[in-house]
Design a protein around this motif. Structure first.
Motif: not given
Length: 403
Positions: A50-77
């Protein structure tokens, strides 16, 4: 013994509520004592989104493209109640939906089989893997609250400005609701190829199911693309491997699965896969006993727990009450990501650690030490129900004996 060294960081996506508490326990007790853990950290907790207007979510996906492997905790929708509870700026979209759309992948979910935790469907002998399309449908929809009488139309306009198709959705006599969903040929193609490749890697039959008799354009497009790709590129490979590709209607697939022995991959559209994976995981034992990995044809992998944030246990935790929350799916998300990182970076010791962590988790349960959700359904005698932290510590004891 020195800690296992990593070459490339994992993309770490933290989450919400009780799973966020378990996340830190797992890192502290099962990972950092053994691994020089390297991660690029993103806080996907609802407040920070909410603080980042959901930009952090998009940033995490871009980082996954960069590094190739991600691990994600459960999140609230968030729904309306969550918007009020967290005083949010708006009702943010599903972070999983955002990430999956950006990575263009397929989510494969497989039950974790443990002795003493028997499937409620007695004929199931082998795991059934759900392959869930990770783009479109209701997760990328647009919605309108219709305030009064009027009509809603579906209009396609080509880029050159020519209107080629207009369809009446509904003539409303009063208030109602309407939604529009979409999908892309490219994404469906990626979905199909991921499923066929995964079936070949597992040497398991592939089922695919939609409702093309009702959805004669939308669902039928999925069916046609799957069949065309299979006939042109995979039929001979499947026959050589001794496995089959099978298409049927979604309702027929459900009926057949309830009488099957398992041991195959069931490909589903996005919403179908969301619902059916929860059904399968619960029927095999627990929502927390399922692996989940997004596989992108572009070479990205995102590992996650397939369940929610365990809100009820979190509120107990905040009150200082003891919880007995199953952390297995979150542990396997970490082990899956570490294994893949080790495979890509050619670190056999990291792969071996991931294998041992999973074996230690299963061995601990099979020895009779487990969380409350499993203790209530196990056929093992004289089990010991452990709280959230003690269960993780019991796994650590087992892991230490293996290393």
């Amino acid at each position: 013994m020195g800690k296992i060294q990593m070459k490339t960081p994992l993309v770490e996506m933290n989450g919400d509520e009780m799973t966020r508490i378990l996340w830190q326990m797992i890192k502290d007790d099962l990972l950092t004592p053994y691994i020089d853990l390297k991660t690029e950290y993103y806080d996907l907790g609802l407040k920070h989104r909410d603080e980042t207007n959901d930009q952090v979510t998009r940033d995490s996906a871009e980082a996954t493209k960069k590094y190739g492997v991600a691990v994600k905790c459960a999140t609230i929708t968030p729904n309306a109640a969550r918007v009020k509870e967290y005083n949010l700026k708006e009702m943010w979209k599903s972070p999983n939906g955002t990430i999956r759309a950006m990575l263009d992948g397929t989510v494969f979910r497989t039950p974790i089989i443990v002795k003493g935790i028997e499937p409620v469907v007695r004929c199931w002998k082998k795991p059934i893997t759900i392959a869930r399309h990770a783009y479109g449908d209701v997760y990328r929809n647009v919605e309108i609250r219709v305030p009064k009488a009027g009509k809603v139309e579906l209009v396609y306009t080509s880029d050159d400005g020519e209107i080629t198709k207009t369809e009446l959705v509904h003539k409303f006599d009063g208030p109602g609701v309407v939604q529009g969903t979409h999908n892309l040929d490219d994404s469906i193609t990626s979905f199909a190829r991921s499923c066929f490749d995964y079936a070949l890697s597992r040497k398991e039959d592939l089922w695919f199911a939609t409702k093309d008799t009702i959805s004669k354009t939308y669902d039928h497009r999925f069916k046609d693309i799957f069949q065309e790709i299979y006939d042109n590129d995979y039929k001979e490979k499947f026959e050589a491997c001794g496995i089959t590709y099978f298409y049927t209607l979604i309702d027929d697939a459900v009926a057949r699965i309830m009488k099957s022995e398992g041991g195959f991959i069931w490909a589903c559209k996005n919403y179908d896969g969301d619902v059916m994976s929860d059904m399968l995981s619960s029927a095999f034992g627990s929502l927390a006993m399922m692996t989940s990995v997004l596989v992108s044809p572009h070479g990205y992998f995102e590992y996650e727990a397939a369940h929610g944030t365990v809100q009820r246990h979190y509120y107990k935790h905040l009150r200082g009450e003891e919880t007995s929350t199953n952390s297995v799916a979150t542990i396997f998300a970490w082990s899956g990501a570490l294994r893949k990182r080790g495979e890509l970076d050619k670190l056999p010791e990291l792969v071996d650690f991931a294998d041992k962590l999973e074996k230690a988790t299963i061995t601990t349960i099979e020895s009779g030490k487990m969380t409350g959700d499993l203790a209530r359904i196990t056929t093992l005698p004289n089990v010991k129900t452990l709280n959230s932290e003690d269960f993780i510590l019991a796994i650590r004891d087992t892991l230490d004996s293996m290393l």
